[in-house]
Design a protein around this motif. Structure first.
Motif, mmCIF file in Angstrom:
data_model
loop_
_atom_site.group_PDB
_atom_site.id
_atom_site.type_symbol
_atom_site.label_atom_id
_atom_site.label_comp_id
_atom_site.label_asym_id
_atom_site.label_seq_id
_atom_site.Cartn_x
_atom_site.Cartn_y
_atom_site.Cartn_z
ATOM 1 N N GLU A 155 -2.824 6.049 -0.009
ATOM 2 C CA GLU A 155 -4.121 6.453 -0.572
ATOM 3 C C GLU A 155 -5.051 7.054 0.488
ATOM 4 O OE1 GLU A 155 -5.727 3.450 -3.168
ATOM 5 O OE2 GLU A 155 -7.773 4.010 -2.684
ATOM 6 N N GLY A 183 -12.764 5.491 -8.651
ATOM 7 C CA GLY A 183 -13.969 5.258 -7.855
ATOM 8 C C GLY A 183 -14.471 6.508 -7.157
ATOM 9 N N ARG A 261 -7.855 -1.111 -12.081
ATOM 10 C CA ARG A 261 -6.661 -1.110 -12.922
ATOM 11 C C ARG A 261 -7.047 -1.436 -14.374
ATOM 12 N NH1 ARG A 261 -3.337 -5.760 -13.960
ATOM 13 N NH2 ARG A 261 -4.622 -7.621 -14.072
ATOM 14 N N PRO A 334 -1.262 -6.519 -5.368
ATOM 15 C CA PRO A 334 -2.438 -6.153 -4.591
ATOM 16 C C PRO A 334 -3.719 -6.817 -5.081
ATOM 17 C CG PRO A 334 -1.725 -4.299 -5.937
ATOM 18 C CD PRO A 334 -0.663 -5.353 -6.043
ATOM 19 N N THR A 335 -3.804 -7.066 -6.403
ATOM 20 C CA THR A 335 -5.068 -7.591 -6.922
ATOM 21 C C THR A 335 -5.212 -9.080 -6.652
ATOM 22 O OG1 THR A 335 -4.838 -5.972 -8.685
ATOM 23 C CG2 THR A 335 -6.563 -7.602 -8.952
HETATM 24 C C1 S6P Z 1 -7.121 -1.201 -8.597
HETATM 25 C C2 S6P Z 1 -5.767 -0.969 -8.073
HETATM 26 C C3 S6P Z 1 -5.641 0.136 -7.017
HETATM 27 C C4 S6P Z 1 -6.296 1.475 -7.406
HETATM 28 C C5 S6P Z 1 -6.136 2.501 -6.288
HETATM 29 C C6 S6P Z 1 -6.721 3.863 -6.652
HETATM 30 O O1 S6P Z 1 -7.173 -2.304 -9.450
HETATM 31 O O2 S6P Z 1 -5.308 -2.156 -7.483
HETATM 32 O O3 S6P Z 1 -4.274 0.343 -6.814
HETATM 33 O O4 S6P Z 1 -5.725 1.947 -8.561
HETATM 34 O O5 S6P Z 1 -6.756 2.009 -5.145
HETATM 35 O O6 S6P Z 1 -8.089 3.785 -6.880
HETATM 36 P P1 S6P Z 1 -8.910 5.044 -7.423
HETATM 37 O O7 S6P Z 1 -10.345 4.624 -7.403
HETATM 38 O O8 S6P Z 1 -8.613 6.183 -6.489
HETATM 39 O O9 S6P Z 1 -8.422 5.304 -8.805
#
Ligand code: S6P
Length: 586
Positions: A155, A183, A261, A334-335
């Motif tokens: 990312e 975000g 998510r 991850p969460t």
């Molecule tokens: C969030 C999840 C992460 C996000 C990722 C992308 O619950 O664990 O994997 O999807 O960080 O975030 P974003 O804001 O770019 O969609």
């Protein structure tokens, strides 16, 4: 007709969709409240609706999650360009030669790019009509690391984003690029959008996210002259001339702060499926969509029971619903720092080659070979499809903790009902024959909301959440590093530099920081943090009590439920070091 809310005014796109029958769409709304956490973007704020979620009963948790989801559909004001984007897709559908629509994102956003492209059936619909497929997806880290394994690191890499976009679009003369970052924060996506802006003769960029542009992340990206915010602002300027599009309705803060998510993922799915469905409807005079909204499932208590005993929760699924189980389970690592992730899906073609390794052994056959023999009454099994009586019977012999999310289009009961200790049934009506085309998208959304509620609710009940903050988050990319520092600052009441210092001490396992560490960059800190567990809770205990890392570790060992350990520190810090606790001092 397609109804969109645009700056508080309902816009009907009669021209574009003239040929389609009634199409009722979802509405997106701005529900910004400037009165709390003013320095945080909406997607990172804590949601007032869930502030006491950590102390709530399973019923209340489900109600809170539902209330949060409902914010996605509240009728207020909005500011989006869905119609214009649908129009662009419509143009490509009419003349697909050398053209592509690319969906891209990181983590959940990348998984949804994959899901919408591959599973929601838009390419399939084109194949069935003997048309060229026009959709492609990019997931940061690639399929292997983005889809099944947990990897948040790609990312942070804008160059990787650009490279993967160039590869996906080789030889194309017209590309509609849809970058998803809930975000408005992922450097991977910022790199891709910047590349599109620099090559307007081929690329038209679309940004999907759930913050206003002025709240996009403005942190410098190493090696780049742009930030996410500067890219978003350039796009906003270009939007007037239709050189770029922003789809960034605000859907309110997440139930667990920053956990995009959940609402972020659901809103992405709805928003893009609505746009693509509209384009298909306009091009091929397809059928209507209705806006049924699903009920919720109160399964959290049983799932928590299994998690607390260190046992497993298994999702057994089929097709796209099985894949949603896979996505939900992948996100639990991850969460919530959850353990092994393995979901089981029926393998349509057993001879198809697939990546090797235990994490990929997810077919129903693998379930029967590897899991069923060791299944006990303390494990929970959730069927996310129906008419699998044979498999359900075999599971039932091993555990009564069997549940089902069941979609039906008639009132037939099934033996599944009798086998499961709880069943959540969605009954869908087929108002018109064409409805079936879109039914699966609604099944998927309903299933996603249920699975998110179950996995989040169960981890809340297990004590993983403090108020509505995920305190045991993994510091695996720069966004999470910043979030961790902010959380420490908020909970300790200490200034940011002290909080970051405590974070670094636990990352490097040292009570005094060396010059090497303090001069290191965030990328290096993240690489080291990946090897350690409970980094943030340990840092918080150290900050609140002034104790050493070793002492903090032993405190957390005595109180493995992080929420309880934190609460203990907040209420009574270790006595000899009380003076070190600034909260106590004030
Ligand atoms: C969030 C999840 C992460 C996000 C990722 C992308 O619950 O664990 O994997 O999807 O960080 O975030 P974003 O804001 O770019 O969609």
């Amino acid at each position: 007709r397609v109804h969109f809310v645009d700056e508080g005014t309902e816009t009907r796109s009669g021209l574009l969709f003239k040929s389609s029958p009634e199409v009722r769409f979802f509405f997106f709304f701005v529900s910004q409240s400037a009165d709390y956490e003013p320095f945080l973007p909406v997607s990172e704020k804590s949601n007032p609706l869930t502030r006491d979620m950590d102390r709530a009963s399973p019923d209340s948790i489900v109600r809170m999650l539902q209330a949060c989801d409902t914010q996605m559909f509240r009728k207020e004001t909005g500011a989006t360009h869905q119609v214009k984007v649908a129009n662009r897709v419509h143009i490509i559908l009419k003349d697909p030669q050398d053209s592509l629509v690319v969906l891209s994102g990181c983590g959940t956003s990348g998984r949804l790019a994959f899901f919408i492209t591959v599973k929601s059936g838009f390419n399939r619909a084109l194949r069935q009509l003997n048309r060229s497929e026009i959709y492609a997806y990019i997931i940061a880290g690639g399929d292997k690391y983005g889809l099944v394994f947990y990897s948040e690191a790609p990312e942070d890499d804008p160059k990787l984003g650009t490279l993967s976009l160039k590869q996906a679009c080789e030889g194309k003369r017209r590309v509609l690029f849809i970058g998803i970052s809930c975000g408005l924060s992922a450097p991977f996506v910022a790199g891709q959008l910047d590349f599109c802006l620099q090559n307007p003769e081929v690329y038209t960029p679309v940004l999907v996210g759930f913050n206003p542009t002025h709240q996009a992340r403005d942190e410098p990206i190493p090696g780049c002259s742009f930030t996410f915010r500067s890219v978003a602002e350039r796009m906003r300027a270009l939007a007037k001339r239709r050189g770029a599009f922003l789809l960034n309705p605000v859907v309110g803060p997440e139930a667990v702060s920053g956990s995009s998510r959940m609402k972020g993922g659901s809103a992405t799915k709805i928003l893009l499926e609505v746009v693509l469905s509209a384009a298909h409807a306009a091009t091929f005079s397809s059928s209507p969509i209705t806006d049924e909204y699903p009920a919720r499932l109160n399964l959290c208590r049983r799932v928590r029971f299994s998690l607390q005993r260190g046992r497993r929760v298994r999702y057994l699924g089929w097709g796209s619903l099985g894949l949603l189980g896979l996505v939900d389970a992948s996100e639990c690592k991850p969460t919530f720092g959850a353990g092994e992730r393995r979901r089981f899906r029926r393998r349509n073609n057993p001879s198809t080659s697939r990546p090797q390794g235990p994490a990929f052994r997810v077919s129903h056959e693998d379930f029967l070979d590897l899991v069923l023999p060791g299944l006990t009454d303390e494990d929970a099994v959730l069927l996310v499809y129906t008419r699998v009586v044979k498999l359900a019977r075999r599971v039932r012999e091993k555990t009564s903790n069997l549940h089902a999310v069941y979609h039906q289009t008639d009132k037939d009961t099934d033996e599944i009902d009798k086998l499961c200790s709880s069943t959540l049934t969605f009954t869908w009506t087929l108002e018109t024959p064409g409805m079936i085309c879109f039914l699966s998208q609604q099944w998927e959304l309903a299933t996603k909301l249920v699975l998110n509620a179950v996995s989040t609710g169960a981890h809340v009940l297990k004590g993983k959440i403090y108020q509505n903050y995920m305190i045991d988050l993994q510091v695996s990319n720069s966004k999470l590093y910043r979030r961790a520092t902010r959380l420490l600052q908020k909970l300790s009441g200490l200034p940011e530099p002290r909080s970051e210092e405590a974070l670094l001490k636990t990352i490097y396992q040292m009570d005094e920081l060396t010059a090497d560490v303090t001069s290191g960059d965030v990328k290096t800190h993240i690489r080291v943090a990946r090897n350690h567990k409970k980094v943030v809770p340990l840092a918080l205990v150290c900050l609140l009590t002034g104790c050493s890392i070793k002492e903090a570790e032993s405190r957390l060992e005595q109180k493995p439920i992080v929420r309880e350990a934190v609460e203990e520190c907040l209420s009574k810090p270790a006595s000899p070091l009380e003076a070190c606790n600034p909260l106590k001092a004030t």
